[in-house]
Motif scaffolding. Structure first.
Motif, PDB file in Angstrom:
ATOM      1  N   LYS A 281       0.824  -1.209   0.000  1.00 19.70           N
ATOM      2  CA  LYS A 281       0.000   0.000   0.000  1.00 19.70           C
ATOM      3  C   LYS A 281       0.860   1.262   0.000  1.00 19.70           C
ATOM      4  N   VAL A 282       2.004   1.192   0.677  1.00 23.17           N
ATOM      5  CA  VAL A 282       2.948   2.318   0.666  1.00 23.17           C
ATOM      6  C   VAL A 282       3.446   2.541  -0.758  1.00 23.17           C
ATOM      7  N   GLN A 283       3.803   1.471  -1.436  1.00 27.58           N
ATOM      8  CA  GLN A 283       4.289   1.579  -2.810  1.00 27.58           C
ATOM      9  C   GLN A 283       3.208   2.089  -3.758  1.00 27.58           C
ATOM     10  N   ALA A 284       1.981   1.616  -3.576  1.00 22.79           N
ATOM     11  CA  ALA A 284       0.881   2.076  -4.428  1.00 22.79           C
ATOM     12  C   ALA A 284       0.639   3.573  -4.239  1.00 22.79           C
ATOM     13  N   PHE A 285       0.651   4.035  -3.002  1.00 27.36           N
ATOM     14  CA  PHE A 285       0.449   5.452  -2.728  1.00 27.36           C
ATOM     15  C   PHE A 285       1.610   6.277  -3.288  1.00 27.36           C
ATOM     16  N   SER A 286       2.829   5.823  -3.094  1.00 29.27           N
ATOM     17  CA  SER A 286       3.998   6.544  -3.610  1.00 29.27           C
ATOM     18  C   SER A 286       3.962   6.642  -5.129  1.00 29.27           C
ATOM     19  N   LYS A 287       3.620   5.539  -5.775  1.00 30.72           N
ATOM     20  CA  LYS A 287       3.552   5.539  -7.246  1.00 30.72           C
ATOM     21  C   LYS A 287       2.478   6.502  -7.734  1.00 30.72           C
ATOM     22  N   CYS A 288       1.325   6.483  -7.067  1.00 35.43           N
ATOM     23  CA  CYS A 288       0.244   7.394  -7.447  1.00 35.43           C
ATOM     24  C   CYS A 288       0.697   8.844  -7.303  1.00 35.43           C
ATOM     25  N   CYS A 289       1.363   9.150  -6.204  1.00 34.86           N
ATOM     26  CA  CYS A 289       1.832  10.526  -5.970  1.00 34.86           C
ATOM     27  C   CYS A 289       2.849  10.950  -7.022  1.00 34.86           C
ATOM     28  N   GLN A 290       3.743  10.059  -7.383  1.00 32.67           N
ATOM     29  CA  GLN A 290       4.755  10.382  -8.389  1.00 32.67           C
ATOM     30  C   GLN A 290       4.132  10.585  -9.763  1.00 32.67           C
ATOM     31  N   ASP A 291       3.126   9.784 -10.072  1.00 34.02           N
ATOM     32  CA  ASP A 291       2.493   9.851 -11.393  1.00 34.02           C
ATOM     33  C   ASP A 291       1.597  11.079 -11.561  1.00 34.02           C
ATOM     34  N   THR A 292       0.995  11.568 -10.481  1.00 34.65           N
ATOM     35  CA  THR A 292       0.017  12.648 -10.624  1.00 34.65           C
ATOM     36  C   THR A 292       0.558  14.032 -10.296  1.00 34.65           C
ATOM     37  N   GLY A 293       1.651  14.126  -9.575  1.00 32.36           N
ATOM     38  CA  GLY A 293       2.228  15.442  -9.279  1.00 32.36           C
ATOM     39  C   GLY A 293       1.375  16.251  -8.326  1.00 32.36           C
ATOM     40  N   PHE A 294       1.049  17.482  -8.730  1.00 32.95           N
ATOM     41  CA  PHE A 294       0.325  18.405  -7.850  1.00 32.95           C
ATOM     42  C   PHE A 294      -1.099  17.964  -7.538  1.00 32.95           C
ATOM     43  N   LEU A 295      -1.680  17.166  -8.381  1.00 31.14           N
ATOM     44  CA  LEU A 295      -3.067  16.740  -8.171  1.00 31.14           C
ATOM     45  C   LEU A 295      -3.176  15.513  -7.266  1.00 31.14           C
ATOM     46  N   MET A 296      -2.093  15.119  -6.640  1.00 31.57           N
ATOM     47  CA  MET A 296      -2.100  13.904  -5.825  1.00 31.57           C
ATOM     48  C   MET A 296      -3.105  13.976  -4.682  1.00 31.57           C
ATOM     49  N   VAL A 297      -3.364  15.171  -4.161  1.00 31.37           N
ATOM     50  CA  VAL A 297      -4.315  15.318  -3.058  1.00 31.37           C
ATOM     51  C   VAL A 297      -5.686  14.794  -3.468  1.00 31.37           C
ATOM     52  N   PHE A 298      -6.054  15.001  -4.703  1.00 30.20           N
ATOM     53  CA  PHE A 298      -7.376  14.585  -5.176  1.00 30.20           C
ATOM     54  C   PHE A 298      -7.366  13.198  -5.803  1.00 30.20           C
ATOM     55  N   LYS A 299      -6.335  12.898  -6.583  1.00 31.48           N
ATOM     56  CA  LYS A 299      -6.327  11.656  -7.351  1.00 31.48           C
ATOM     57  C   LYS A 299      -5.881  10.431  -6.554  1.00 31.48           C
TER      58      LYS A 299
END
Length: 115
Positions: free
Chosen positions: A43-61
């Motif tokens: 789950k840590v890796q999934a969240f990190s990957k999502c944050c890296q892929d989305t950039g500034f919109l990570m709060v929402f996506k």
């Protein structure tokens, strides 16, 4: 004056010494966080990957990944059995340190004696 020596009187601390405040409230919870991050690593890796892929919109996506990570970590943080497991591991490490004088982190860093 209070005698700070152990039961044997040789300066050793007693084995059944109660946990200090810093051990209960800081060191054992720190161990719990580290172990929980390892146990929730997917789950840590999934969240990190999502944050890296989305950039500034990570709060929402990345809300779903964040919620899954929080749920996993909170499950471990609030589990009394997990606390007892970490407490017994900490006590084992503390006893080993008191007998050998070598911290667990120093064991891994030691170089072999024969090269």
């Amino acid at each position: 004056m209070v005698d700070t020596r152990g039961e044997s009187g040789d300066g050793e601390r007693p084995r059944n010494e109660p946990l200090r405040h810093v051990e209960k409230d800081v060191l054992i919870p720190k161990m719990m966080r580290e172990k929980a991050r390892e146990l929730c690593s997917d789950k840590v890796q999934a969240f990190s990957k999502c944050c890296q892929d989305t950039g500034f919109l990570m709060v929402f996506k990345c809300r779903e990944e964040n919620a899954a990570l929080k749920e996993c970590l909170t499950g471990y943080y609030t589990d009394p059995a997990f606390y007892k497991e970490c407490e017994s591991e900490y006590l084992k490490q503390r006893e080993e340190y008191r007998t050998t004088g070598i911290r667990p982190s120093q064991k891994q860093q030691r170089l072999p004696t024969s090269m």
